[in-house]
Scaffold this motif. Structure first.
Motif, PDB file in Angstrom:
ATOM      1  N   ASP A  79       0.875  -0.995   0.038  1.00  0.00           N
ATOM      2  CA  ASP A  79       0.063  -0.038   0.110  1.00  0.00           C
ATOM      3  C   ASP A  79       0.818   1.170   0.071  1.00  0.00           C
ATOM      4  O   ASP A  79       0.685   2.120  -0.902  1.00  0.00           O
ATOM      5  N   GLY A  80       1.991   1.304   0.903  1.00  0.00           N
ATOM      6  CA  GLY A  80       2.826   2.311   1.011  1.00  0.00           C
ATOM      7  C   GLY A  80       3.516   2.471  -0.556  1.00  0.00           C
ATOM      8  O   GLY A  80       3.650   3.635  -1.060  1.00  0.00           O
ATOM      9  N   VAL A  81       3.888   1.423  -1.101  1.00  0.00           N
ATOM     10  CA  VAL A  81       4.489   1.506  -2.351  1.00  0.00           C
ATOM     11  C   VAL A  81       3.532   2.072  -3.504  1.00  0.00           C
ATOM     12  O   VAL A  81       3.831   2.970  -4.203  1.00  0.00           O
ATOM     13  N   ARG A  82       2.386   1.785  -3.531  1.00  0.00           N
ATOM     14  CA  ARG A  82       1.330   2.308  -4.256  1.00  0.00           C
ATOM     15  C   ARG A  82       1.305   3.484  -4.106  1.00  0.00           C
ATOM     16  O   ARG A  82       1.223   4.619  -5.018  1.00  0.00           O
ATOM     17  N   GLU A  83       1.200   4.102  -2.767  1.00  0.00           N
ATOM     18  CA  GLU A  83       1.022   5.332  -2.686  1.00  0.00           C
ATOM     19  C   GLU A  83       2.166   6.152  -3.036  1.00  0.00           C
ATOM     20  O   GLU A  83       2.086   7.240  -3.721  1.00  0.00           O
ATOM     21  N   ALA A  84       3.460   5.607  -3.131  1.00  0.00           N
ATOM     22  CA  ALA A  84       4.637   6.408  -3.447  1.00  0.00           C
ATOM     23  C   ALA A  84       4.488   6.338  -4.954  1.00  0.00           C
ATOM     24  O   ALA A  84       4.833   7.403  -5.650  1.00  0.00           O
ATOM     25  N   ALA A  99      -7.471  15.347 -17.296  1.00  0.00           N
ATOM     26  CA  ALA A  99      -6.754  14.382 -17.534  1.00  0.00           C
ATOM     27  C   ALA A  99      -5.476  14.363 -17.361  1.00  0.00           C
ATOM     28  O   ALA A  99      -4.531  13.995 -18.014  1.00  0.00           O
ATOM     29  N   SER A 100      -4.996  15.222 -16.120  1.00  0.00           N
ATOM     30  CA  SER A 100      -3.619  15.496 -15.916  1.00  0.00           C
ATOM     31  C   SER A 100      -3.320  14.745 -14.487  1.00  0.00           C
ATOM     32  O   SER A 100      -3.903  13.634 -14.384  1.00  0.00           O
ATOM     33  N   ALA A 101      -2.334  15.218 -13.738  1.00  0.00           N
ATOM     34  CA  ALA A 101      -1.625  14.524 -12.710  1.00  0.00           C
ATOM     35  C   ALA A 101      -2.835  14.097 -11.599  1.00  0.00           C
ATOM     36  O   ALA A 101      -3.119  13.039 -11.218  1.00  0.00           O
ATOM     37  N   ALA A 102      -3.807  15.249 -11.216  1.00  0.00           N
ATOM     38  CA  ALA A 102      -4.802  14.846 -10.278  1.00  0.00           C
ATOM     39  C   ALA A 102      -5.981  13.886 -10.823  1.00  0.00           C
ATOM     40  O   ALA A 102      -6.311  13.140 -10.114  1.00  0.00           O
ATOM     41  N   GLY A 103      -6.442  14.269 -12.131  1.00  0.00           N
ATOM     42  CA  GLY A 103      -7.301  13.412 -12.558  1.00  0.00           C
ATOM     43  C   GLY A 103      -6.771  11.997 -12.857  1.00  0.00           C
ATOM     44  O   GLY A 103      -7.624  10.716 -12.637  1.00  0.00           O
ATOM     45  N   LEU A 104      -5.649  11.703 -13.437  1.00  0.00           N
ATOM     46  CA  LEU A 104      -4.975  10.380 -13.257  1.00  0.00           C
ATOM     47  C   LEU A 104      -4.944   9.823 -12.003  1.00  0.00           C
ATOM     48  O   LEU A 104      -5.307   8.495 -12.044  1.00  0.00           O
ATOM     49  N   ALA A 105      -4.457  10.403 -11.095  1.00  0.00           N
ATOM     50  CA  ALA A 105      -4.214   9.878  -9.695  1.00  0.00           C
ATOM     51  C   ALA A 105      -5.797   9.592  -9.145  1.00  0.00           C
ATOM     52  O   ALA A 105      -5.914   8.343  -8.703  1.00  0.00           O
ATOM     53  N   ALA A 106      -6.522  10.154  -9.565  1.00  0.00           N
ATOM     54  CA  ALA A 106      -8.087  10.032  -8.933  1.00  0.00           C
ATOM     55  C   ALA A 106      -8.721   8.619  -9.775  1.00  0.00           C
ATOM     56  O   ALA A 106      -8.945   7.645  -9.002  1.00  0.00           O
ATOM     57  N   ALA A 107      -8.429   8.704 -11.005  1.00  0.00           N
ATOM     58  CA  ALA A 107      -8.753   7.324 -11.735  1.00  0.00           C
ATOM     59  C   ALA A 107      -8.431   6.165 -11.267  1.00  0.00           C
ATOM     60  O   ALA A 107      -8.666   5.225 -10.947  1.00  0.00           O
ATOM     61  N   GLU A 108      -6.817   6.341 -11.258  1.00  0.00           N
ATOM     62  CA  GLU A 108      -6.179   5.181 -10.756  1.00  0.00           C
ATOM     63  C   GLU A 108      -6.659   4.641  -9.146  1.00  0.00           C
ATOM     64  O   GLU A 108      -6.781   3.551  -8.960  1.00  0.00           O
ATOM     65  N   THR A 109      -6.943   5.537  -8.345  1.00  0.00           N
ATOM     66  CA  THR A 109      -7.147   5.301  -6.832  1.00  0.00           C
ATOM     67  C   THR A 109      -8.397   4.408  -7.105  1.00  0.00           C
ATOM     68  O   THR A 109      -9.137   3.658  -6.435  1.00  0.00           O
ATOM     69  N   LEU A 110      -9.653   5.078  -7.777  1.00  0.00           N
ATOM     70  CA  LEU A 110     -11.142   4.549  -8.011  1.00  0.00           C
ATOM     71  C   LEU A 110     -10.968   3.056  -8.499  1.00  0.00           C
ATOM     72  O   LEU A 110     -11.708   2.321  -7.735  1.00  0.00           O
ATOM     73  N   ARG A 111     -10.222   2.890  -9.494  1.00  0.00           N
ATOM     74  CA  ARG A 111     -10.076   1.475  -9.623  1.00  0.00           C
ATOM     75  C   ARG A 111      -9.315   0.560  -8.660  1.00  0.00           C
ATOM     76  O   ARG A 111      -9.822  -0.439  -8.482  1.00  0.00           O
ATOM     77  N   ARG A 112      -8.280   1.030  -8.158  1.00  0.00           N
ATOM     78  CA  ARG A 112      -7.722   0.324  -7.241  1.00  0.00           C
ATOM     79  C   ARG A 112      -8.223   0.042  -5.883  1.00  0.00           C
ATOM     80  O   ARG A 112      -8.327  -1.083  -5.256  1.00  0.00           O
ATOM     81  N   THR A 143       2.858  17.536  -6.400  1.00  0.00           N
ATOM     82  CA  THR A 143       2.639  16.326  -5.461  1.00  0.00           C
ATOM     83  C   THR A 143       1.394  16.737  -4.861  1.00  0.00           C
ATOM     84  O   THR A 143       0.384  15.517  -4.676  1.00  0.00           O
ATOM     85  N   ASN A 144       0.863  17.957  -4.594  1.00  0.00           N
ATOM     86  CA  ASN A 144      -0.442  18.019  -4.164  1.00  0.00           C
ATOM     87  C   ASN A 144      -1.869  17.391  -4.973  1.00  0.00           C
ATOM     88  O   ASN A 144      -2.548  16.832  -4.933  1.00  0.00           O
ATOM     89  N   ALA A 145      -1.400  17.447  -6.437  1.00  0.00           N
ATOM     90  CA  ALA A 145      -2.326  17.294  -7.272  1.00  0.00           C
ATOM     91  C   ALA A 145      -2.597  15.686  -7.517  1.00  0.00           C
ATOM     92  O   ALA A 145      -3.850  15.237  -7.169  1.00  0.00           O
ATOM     93  N   ALA A 146      -1.723  14.927  -7.231  1.00  0.00           N
ATOM     94  CA  ALA A 146      -1.638  13.393  -7.015  1.00  0.00           C
ATOM     95  C   ALA A 146      -2.288  12.985  -5.656  1.00  0.00           C
ATOM     96  O   ALA A 146      -3.239  12.188  -5.603  1.00  0.00           O
ATOM     97  N   GLU A 147      -1.934  13.746  -4.621  1.00  0.00           N
ATOM     98  CA  GLU A 147      -2.477  13.472  -3.198  1.00  0.00           C
ATOM     99  C   GLU A 147      -3.866  13.730  -3.081  1.00  0.00           C
ATOM    100  O   GLU A 147      -4.713  13.071  -2.722  1.00  0.00           O
ATOM    101  N   GLN A 148      -4.316  14.864  -3.566  1.00  0.00           N
ATOM    102  CA  GLN A 148      -5.681  15.169  -3.453  1.00  0.00           C
ATOM    103  C   GLN A 148      -6.494  14.601  -4.505  1.00  0.00           C
ATOM    104  O   GLN A 148      -7.851  14.183  -4.167  1.00  0.00           O
ATOM    105  N   GLY A 149      -6.109  14.041  -5.390  1.00  0.00           N
ATOM    106  CA  GLY A 149      -6.675  13.290  -6.743  1.00  0.00           C
ATOM    107  C   GLY A 149      -6.989  11.699  -5.734  1.00  0.00           C
ATOM    108  O   GLY A 149      -8.393  11.313  -6.038  1.00  0.00           O
ATOM    109  N   MET A 150      -6.194  11.299  -5.236  1.00  0.00           N
ATOM    110  CA  MET A 150      -6.447  10.133  -4.517  1.00  0.00           C
ATOM    111  C   MET A 150      -7.267  10.253  -3.444  1.00  0.00           C
ATOM    112  O   MET A 150      -8.189   9.319  -3.154  1.00  0.00           O
ATOM    113  N   ALA A 151      -7.409  11.309  -2.588  1.00  0.00           N
ATOM    114  CA  ALA A 151      -8.273  11.582  -1.357  1.00  0.00           C
ATOM    115  C   ALA A 151      -9.565  11.689  -1.975  1.00  0.00           C
ATOM    116  O   ALA A 151     -10.562  10.977  -1.479  1.00  0.00           O
TER     117      ALA A 151
END
Lengths: 64, 397
Positions: free
Chosen positions: A45-50, B9-22, B284-292
């Motif tokens: 999970d941590g790696v995926r986050e990274a 479809a940039s960093a935030a959108g991609l991170a959101a899409a990946e997190t949704l699937r994961r 970095t915030n784009a990715a983190e916030q997309g995930m959140a």
């Protein structure tokens, strides 16, 4: 699962270390070092986050 | 939740899409982007790409296989033009309408322009390639705005052999963001190399042959780069019912409405760690916030406030600048490690009675990490700086 690190993309942000410090470290210039290519399940999970937050897109997690 | 739409479809959108699937979304996942390219990375645009070190292909954020694995309904080269909360639909520029049960807005920002004709901006891959192709030795480049983007581009152009003029309205570049001492350090880095950095000047117009200043002077240039900040892409949300005010206004969970979240440069959310609303244009915030945002959309009962310590870096000449926290509006800056004149130091930032930011140049990672931790835990200023504060202090305001 195997971790791949493309060190020449690394921008020394250290975000990977914050996300998974058993798997990543940094050298004195801040460049990421891969400590464990095949981390145990509890670290994935941590790696995926990274992978997701690495600002340089320098990390991949691949199926073997 | 069967249908999720991610707009952007940039960093935030991609991170959101990946997190949704994961995290278990197995329904339709539509990703909308107005550029023709698969998601790519923007920070290298003003660095490796502009310098000619990387080719555009290297900026791609995921391999085609990785993207295919997300099973996306990918809509590229089409902008979102409207949102109707009442019936849960997004309208696209090609006339189609996409229904959603959950929506993530990640439409980013666009560069501000100046009056007049021409001039480059630097936001997209196209922008960067166009400018790169013109930065040949001996060309005269005027950069308007000595913020991080403008300063990075100036440094790259100097290295490529261009004659660079950098124009900045403030008396000291970036002083509002990083403090006067650090701003002056950056100033010296430009001046030492012969970049003509002129502060306290206002550009009123971009002309065919350069720029015009407020006092009437014309500054000649072969190329002009306008780097005077960005505007959030929220026009398409007019009339939607979402609250917009320098970004999509969200709560501490990044929620803008029921089942609607925002992430990345376009999102203005309440960050409880700093007790204020903020909009952060950092990679970095784009990715983190997309995930959140994705997690909160999928699991509203398990939401946790999005309370990150923002992080950014900037490469200028031989300096790598790294910063944690929220530095803007700080009350005090102190050099807490290293030496400013040697360009190896950590500066800590105080807002109220807490340490709220840290900026480092040329220091090993562990020297910075402890300051990130102090920011994350809301450490009292005096406790954080202890005896380290004696050497250099700077009161602001």
């Amino acid at each position: 699962m195997k971790v791949e690190l493309e060190a020449d993309r690394c921008v020394a942000s250290g975000q990977c270390v914050l996300a998974a410090m058993d798997v990543f470290d940094q050298d004195d210039d801040g460049i990421a070092i891969l400590l464990d290519e095949q981390p145990a399940v509890e670290h994935l999970d941590g790696v995926r986050e990274a992978v997701a937050i690495c600002p340089a897109a320098a990390i991949r997690l691949v199926d073997q | 939740m069967r249908r999720v739409v991610v707009v952007g479809a940039s960093a935030a959108g991609l991170a959101a899409a990946e997190t949704l699937r994961r995290e278990g979304h197995d329904g339709t996942l539509t990703l909308v982007g107005d550029e023709p390219l698969a998601p790519y990375d923007r920070p290298p645009l003003s660095k490796h790409l502009l310098a000619g070190e990387w080719e555009p292909e290297r900026l791609t954020l995921r391999t085609p296989d990785d993207l295919a694995g997300l099973d996306l309904d990918l809509r590229l080269v089409v902008a979102a033009t409207g949102l109707r909360l009442t019936d849960g639909t997004v309208q696209l520029a090609d006339g189609s309408t996409v229904p959603y049960d959950g929506l993530i807005v990640a439409t980013g920002v666009r560069p501000r322009h100046l009056p007049g004709q021409g001039g480059h901006v630097l936001r997209t891959l196209d922008d960067a390639v166009r400018l790169r192709d013109r930065l040949t030795p001996g060309r005269r480049l005027v950069v308007v705005g000595a913020g991080f983007l403008g300063a990075e581009a100036a440094a790259v152009a100097w290295r490529l052999g261009c004659e660079v003029t950098l124009l900045e309205p403030a008396p000291v570049p970036l002083a509002h963001a990083v403090g006067t001492q650090v701003g002056e350090l950056l100033t010296r880095a430009h001046l030492e190399r012969g970049v003509d950095l002129r502060c306290g000047v206002t550009v009123t117009e971009v002309t065919e042959s350069g720029v015009r200043l407020a006092d009437g002077e014309l500054v000649d240039a072969d190329e002009v780069l306008i780097a005077v900040g960005s505007l959030p892409n929220t026009d398409w949300l007019d009339g939607s019912g979402l609250t917009v005010g320098d970004g999509v206004v969200c709560d501490e969970y990044c929620a803008a409405a029921r089942n609607v979240y925002a992430a990345g440069d376009v999102a203005r959310w309440y960050n409880p760690l700093f007790g204020r609303s903020m909009r952060i244009e950092h990679r970095t915030n784009a990715a983190e916030q997309g995930m959140a945002a994705a997690r909160h959309l999928l699991n509203p009962d398990g939401r946790k406030p999005f309370a990150p310590v923002p992080y950014f870096w900037s490469d200028q000449y031989d300096m790598k600048i790294q910063a944690y926290g929220f530095l803007r509006g700080h009350d005090e800056v102190a050099i807490v490690d290293g030496d400013l004149t040697e360009r190896r130091f950590v500066a800590a930032y105080r807002t109220g009675d807490r340490v709220t930011g840290a900026l480092a140049v040329g220091m090993p990672p562990r020297a910075i990490r402890q300051w990130r931790q102090a920011i994350a835990s809301g450490t009292n200023w005096l406790e954080a700086v202890g005896g380290q504060v004696a050497r250099a202090r700077e009161a602001v305001n």
